[in-house]
Design a protein around this motif. Structure first.
Motif, PDB file in Angstrom:
ATOM      1  N   MET A   1     -31.668 -19.012  16.275  1.00  0.00           N
ATOM      2  CA  MET A   1     -31.984 -18.730  17.670  1.00  0.00           C
ATOM      3  C   MET A   1     -32.331 -17.272  17.912  1.00  0.00           C
ATOM      4  O   MET A   1     -33.278 -16.949  18.644  1.00  0.00           O
ATOM      5  N   ASP A   2     -31.614 -16.337  17.274  1.00  0.00           N
ATOM      6  CA  ASP A   2     -31.717 -14.932  17.642  1.00  0.00           C
ATOM      7  C   ASP A   2     -32.505 -14.084  16.664  1.00  0.00           C
ATOM      8  O   ASP A   2     -32.688 -12.886  16.914  1.00  0.00           O
ATOM      9  N   ALA A   3     -32.987 -14.633  15.554  1.00  0.00           N
ATOM     10  CA  ALA A   3     -33.714 -13.817  14.571  1.00  0.00           C
ATOM     11  C   ALA A   3     -34.399 -14.717  13.549  1.00  0.00           C
ATOM     12  O   ALA A   3     -34.110 -15.911  13.441  1.00  0.00           O
ATOM     13  N   THR A   4     -35.316 -14.105  12.794  1.00  0.00           N
ATOM     14  CA  THR A   4     -35.984 -14.767  11.671  1.00  0.00           C
ATOM     15  C   THR A   4     -35.879 -13.857  10.454  1.00  0.00           C
ATOM     16  O   THR A   4     -36.154 -12.659  10.546  1.00  0.00           O
ATOM     17  N   ALA A   5     -35.446 -14.419   9.315  1.00  0.00           N
ATOM     18  CA  ALA A   5     -35.324 -13.646   8.078  1.00  0.00           C
ATOM     19  C   ALA A   5     -36.406 -14.087   7.096  1.00  0.00           C
ATOM     20  O   ALA A   5     -36.671 -15.283   6.951  1.00  0.00           O
ATOM     21  N   VAL A   6     -37.032 -13.104   6.440  1.00  0.00           N
ATOM     22  CA  VAL A   6     -38.052 -13.371   5.442  1.00  0.00           C
ATOM     23  C   VAL A   6     -37.501 -13.009   4.067  1.00  0.00           C
ATOM     24  O   VAL A   6     -37.004 -11.897   3.860  1.00  0.00           O
ATOM     25  N   VAL A   7     -37.574 -13.964   3.137  1.00  0.00           N
ATOM     26  CA  VAL A   7     -37.150 -13.747   1.749  1.00  0.00           C
ATOM     27  C   VAL A   7     -38.419 -13.686   0.885  1.00  0.00           C
ATOM     28  O   VAL A   7     -39.114 -14.694   0.733  1.00  0.00           O
ATOM     29  N   PRO A   8     -38.762 -12.527   0.344  1.00  0.00           N
ATOM     30  CA  PRO A   8     -40.015 -12.408  -0.416  1.00  0.00           C
ATOM     31  C   PRO A   8     -39.937 -13.141  -1.750  1.00  0.00           C
ATOM     32  O   PRO A   8     -38.847 -13.496  -2.223  1.00  0.00           O
ATOM     33  N   PRO A   9     -41.085 -13.385  -2.387  1.00  0.00           N
ATOM     34  CA  PRO A   9     -41.089 -14.058  -3.692  1.00  0.00           C
ATOM     35  C   PRO A   9     -40.224 -13.334  -4.716  1.00  0.00           C
ATOM     36  O   PRO A   9     -40.161 -12.104  -4.726  1.00  0.00           O
ATOM     37  N   THR A  10     -39.536 -14.096  -5.512  1.00  0.00           N
ATOM     38  CA  THR A  10     -38.638 -13.673  -6.609  1.00  0.00           C
ATOM     39  C   THR A  10     -37.304 -13.127  -6.126  1.00  0.00           C
ATOM     40  O   THR A  10     -36.379 -12.975  -6.934  1.00  0.00           O
ATOM     41  N   ALA A  11     -37.162 -12.818  -4.857  1.00  0.00           N
ATOM     42  CA  ALA A  11     -35.866 -12.348  -4.359  1.00  0.00           C
ATOM     43  C   ALA A  11     -34.874 -13.502  -4.357  1.00  0.00           C
ATOM     44  O   ALA A  11     -35.243 -14.657  -4.117  1.00  0.00           O
ATOM     45  N   ARG A  12     -33.616 -13.192  -4.607  1.00  0.00           N
ATOM     46  CA  ARG A  12     -32.575 -14.226  -4.654  1.00  0.00           C
ATOM     47  C   ARG A  12     -31.670 -14.093  -3.438  1.00  0.00           C
ATOM     48  O   ARG A  12     -31.220 -12.992  -3.095  1.00  0.00           O
ATOM     49  N   LEU A  13     -31.402 -15.227  -2.809  1.00  0.00           N
ATOM     50  CA  LEU A  13     -30.544 -15.236  -1.622  1.00  0.00           C
ATOM     51  C   LEU A  13     -29.362 -16.168  -1.852  1.00  0.00           C
ATOM     52  O   LEU A  13     -29.523 -17.258  -2.421  1.00  0.00           O
ATOM     53  N   LYS A  14     -28.189 -15.718  -1.419  1.00  0.00           N
ATOM     54  CA  LYS A  14     -27.024 -16.595  -1.471  1.00  0.00           C
ATOM     55  C   LYS A  14     -26.228 -16.437  -0.177  1.00  0.00           C
ATOM     56  O   LYS A  14     -26.162 -15.357   0.423  1.00  0.00           O
ATOM     57  N   GLY A  15     -25.646 -17.553   0.260  1.00  0.00           N
ATOM     58  CA  GLY A  15     -24.770 -17.518   1.417  1.00  0.00           C
ATOM     59  C   GLY A  15     -23.326 -17.479   0.964  1.00  0.00           C
ATOM     60  O   GLY A  15     -23.005 -17.833  -0.176  1.00  0.00           O
ATOM     61  N   ASP A  16     -22.434 -17.020   1.847  1.00  0.00           N
ATOM     62  CA  ASP A  16     -21.017 -17.036   1.498  1.00  0.00           C
ATOM     63  C   ASP A  16     -20.248 -17.918   2.481  1.00  0.00           C
ATOM     64  O   ASP A  16     -20.817 -18.484   3.426  1.00  0.00           O
ATOM     65  N   LYS A  17     -18.959 -18.037   2.262  1.00  0.00           N
ATOM     66  CA  LYS A  17     -18.131 -18.924   3.082  1.00  0.00           C
ATOM     67  C   LYS A  17     -18.028 -18.448   4.525  1.00  0.00           C
ATOM     68  O   LYS A  17     -17.694 -19.223   5.419  1.00  0.00           O
ATOM     69  N   LEU A  18     -18.291 -17.163   4.755  1.00  0.00           N
ATOM     70  CA  LEU A  18     -18.161 -16.607   6.104  1.00  0.00           C
ATOM     71  C   LEU A  18     -19.460 -16.668   6.893  1.00  0.00           C
ATOM     72  O   LEU A  18     -19.493 -16.250   8.048  1.00  0.00           O
TER      73      LEU A  18
END
Length: 709
Positions: free
Chosen positions: A667-684
């Motif tokens: 709702m409040d933002a958009t995140a861009v993950v570029p090619p080859t970048a690694r993203l992980k979420g955590d429990k929080l």
């Protein structure tokens, strides 16, 4: 427990509300202490009446989430009102009563040219015009002794002249008033008696420090903003009461403390970085939550970008900022702000070069993509053309997008540049990123800090959209995106303590012969701090003491911490030895045979407030299919347009892992993950982005050889 530690006894919900007014959007957050639930809302900021926009936003936030207005026990506000008034020159006509011979101090200034080889730079216009600066007889010496008595008849005549000029505020600034405020106090009493209701302040109240120009400028700017802030707060307080909200609101200061409207009415200069300070407080809090102590905050909104360096959990601070071309001395977080946001307008200069900002389209009419009549190309329009923003709607579907209008204004810009629309849009993004990279350099590289040792915290409505590009070009490997990036500043406001900063000049050699005078100054600060604390309705607080020291003959000081509010021979020796070490660490040398001077004494009073509960994040369990919204073509510098999955962040599985390219919407933002970048979420609920940058390859922006395209 003070009045601000607000938890109601006797049942019923307790709701705290934080509000951050930006140049484009107003962010609101409410936390219900009983359930621990957080509720969020975001509305466009009406530039004609920001207070009205806030009140409408509060009503919508509470009503949409079934929260009773009578349950609101705490209300805290971050505002850019004072900053905007100075930048736009919307301060009120102001008078200055000063010592004979010092009428032109504001214009003489320090006689430093901001650009050595440019002879056409216009001088800043003082808040008090020359014909509204009146000299009076009387003189105090540097040691506080009276050279000549105050000419009270001169003060009376000054009042009559200023009445004729129809000024709305008066500043009283006498030479050496920091050493003895008696003349200023008497002059203020005379003005108040002869002119009831006039907005009035004196330099010994606003800034009891030496250096006439800085003291005069700070006091005059403060006086010019007193009516502006008073009227704004009056409208807001009256409107909040009409809504049925009973508690007195609190206002965030630039130093990270939330205080009463009365304190802000007296010292509106303390709110210049009110809203951005909330983001810094929020970042400090999430750093503690995650065990991350070294952070660079990256707060990109619709109008501006604010950056601040946090080292070992402590935000960098400073005591002077240039506002409207004048030095304003007040304790603030060291936040560097530039005119770079989603609404920043792209334009072509006289030489045919593409520029972006600092002018902004704001919320009304806003970017062309908003469909509110905007006709000029903005950063938001460039992002829409490149597929980085949702082409249908933002704010969870509440704001429709019009990508065809973005395309039209970008194509018009491209035609003037003689390139295609995609190249023009990419150029806009590259230039705005370069501007923001320069801002990060100011608070890191230029302060002797290596940004590669820090994590970039991306927040604000546009922060996660540009953070990866900025980090990659700075050689920063890790980017952190909070659960509610577009609302972090409003959340941070709820975590602010009550804080006041006080100072006075002593200009004494650091020796045992001056211990009595130094302790007298510390005692005076203690009385001022205690009186302020009582006015804020607080009973318990910590008192932290500091002093500005320098070698005799120097013109710049180092801030040193004191163990307590009283000095004796052993503590003075420790202070001197600490200063020698600090000077060597800062400048590479010390001068142990040179006498040391204690310039200013300082006190920071902090009353801790109850901390709101951490939001309990309910992360989905499952796979990425449930979170996938669509596949759309998104442009990246290294690939051009490429099919990119777009995910709904609220549906991402717990502890998710993915490799870019990707776009993550909420709702409040958009995140861009570029090619080859690694993203992980955590429990929080935080997103951790690893750009995989090797430190062996310093970037061109970090090395200082090039500051932009």
């Amino acid at each position: 427990m003070g009045k601000n530690n607000v938890l109601r006894r006797g049942g019923g919900s307790v709701v705290w509300v934080g509000m951050d007014t930006g140049g484009t959007f107003t962010d609101l957050v409410a936390v219900d202490f009983e359930s621990g639930r957080y509720h969020y809302h975001k509305v466009p900021t009406p530039t004609s009446d920001p207070a009205r926009g806030l009140l409408d936003g509060i009503a919508e936030l509470l009503d949409q989430n079934g929260l009773a207005r009578s349950d609101v026990a705490f209300l805290v506000l971050g505002t850019t009102l004072a900053t905007n008034a100075v930048i736009e020159g919307k301060w009120v006509p102001t008078g200055l009563i000063t010592t004979a011979g010092f009428r032109d101090t504001l214009e003489l200034a320090r006689q430093r040219r901001p650009h050595y080889f440019n002879l056409d730079i216009p001088k800043p216009v003082p808040p008090a015009a020359r014909d509204c600066r009146i000299e009076v007889g009387g003189r105090i010496a540097h040691d506080g002794s009276e050279v000549a008595p105050l000419a009270e008849d001169d003060v009376r005549r000054a009042v009559e002249r200023l009445k004729g000029k129809k000024v709305e505020a008066v500043a009283i600034c006498f030479v050496h008033a920091y050493a003895n405020p008696a003349h200023e106090e008497r002059a203020k009493a005379l003005v108040a008696d002869l002119w009831p209701g006039i907005y009035l302040c004196s330099s010994s109240e606003v800034l009891a420090e030496f250096r006439e120009f800085e003291r005069f400028a700070t006091t005059t700017v403060n006086a010019s903003l007193m009516p502006v802030m008073d009227r704004y707060l009056e409208r807001f307080e009256r409107g909040a009461a009409d809504l049925g909200i009973r508690p007195m609101p609190r206002v965030m200061q630039s130093n990270g403390g939330a205080v009463s409207p009365g304190a802000v009415r007296k010292l509106p200069i303390n709110t210049f970085f009110s809203g951005p300070a909330g983001g810094v407080i929020g970042s400090v809090g999430l750093g503690k939550h995650l065990g991350l102590n070294d952070l660079i905050t990256f707060d990109m909104g619709g109008t501006s970008t604010d950056v601040c360096l946090i080292r070992e959990g402590e935000p960098a601070q400073k005591s002077e900022r240039l506002m409207g071309g004048f030095p304003v001395r007040t304790r603030t977080f060291d936040i560097h702000t530039i005119g770079a946001g989603g609404g920043s307008i792209a334009w072509i200069d006289a030489g045919g070069l593409l520029k972006v900002g600092p002018q902004s389209a704001g919320a009304y009419p806003g970017p062309a993509a908003y469909g509110r009549g905007g006709k000029l190309p903005t950063v938001t329009d460039a992002n829409a053309v490149l597929g980085r923003l949702n082409p249908q709607a933002l704010l969870g579907g509440r704001m429709s997008m019009h990508p065809e209008k973005s395309r039209a204004v970008i194509e018009e810009l491209a035609g003037r540049l003689r390139v295609d629309a995609i190249k023009a849009a990419a150029g806009v993004i590259e230039i705005i990123n370069a501007n923001m990279i320069g801002a990060v350099r100011v608070i890191s590289v230029e302060q002797g800090e290596d940004p590669r040792n820090f994590t970039l915290v991306a927040f604000g409505g546009a922060g996660p959209l540009h953070a990866a590009d900025v980090a990659r070009n700075m050689g920063i490997r890790k980017v952190l995106v909070p659960p509610r990036p577009g609302l972090l500043s409003a959340i941070g406001l709820l975590h602010a303590d009550v804080r006041g900063d006080f100072s006075l000049t002593r200009l004494l050699r650091a020796g045992p012969e001056n211990l009595k005078a130094l302790n007298h100054g510390l005692e005076e600060l203690k009385k001022r701090g205690a009186a302020w604390l009582e006015g804020e309705g607080e009973e318990h607080a910590s008192f932290d003491w500091f002093a500005d020291l320098r070698y005799i003959g120097q013109n710049f000081e180092l801030l040193m911490a004191l163990k307590s509010g009283e000095l004796d021979d052993p503590s003075l020796v420790r202070l001197i030895n600490s200063f020698h070490r600090r000077h060597k660490d800062s400048y590479g040398y010390d001068m142990r045979g040179q006498p040391i001077e204690i310039v200013n004494l300082r006190l920071m009073v902090t009353a801790k407030r109850r901390t709101p509960p951490h939001e309990s994040v309910r992360l989905k369990r499952g796979d990425f299919k449930a979170a996938l919204i669509e596949q759309r073509k998104v442009w990246f510098p290294e690939t051009g347009f490429i099919a990119t999955p777009v995910y709904d962040r609220d549906r991402l599985p717990a502890e998710c892992r993915l490799t870019g390219p990707a776009v993550i919407e909420q709702m409040d933002a958009t995140a861009v993950v570029p090619p080859t970048a690694r993203l992980k979420g955590d429990k929080l609920g935080y997103l951790h982005l690893d750009l995989g940058i090797s430190r062996a390859k310093p970037d061109k922006f970090l090395s200082g050889g090039r500051h932009g395209p």
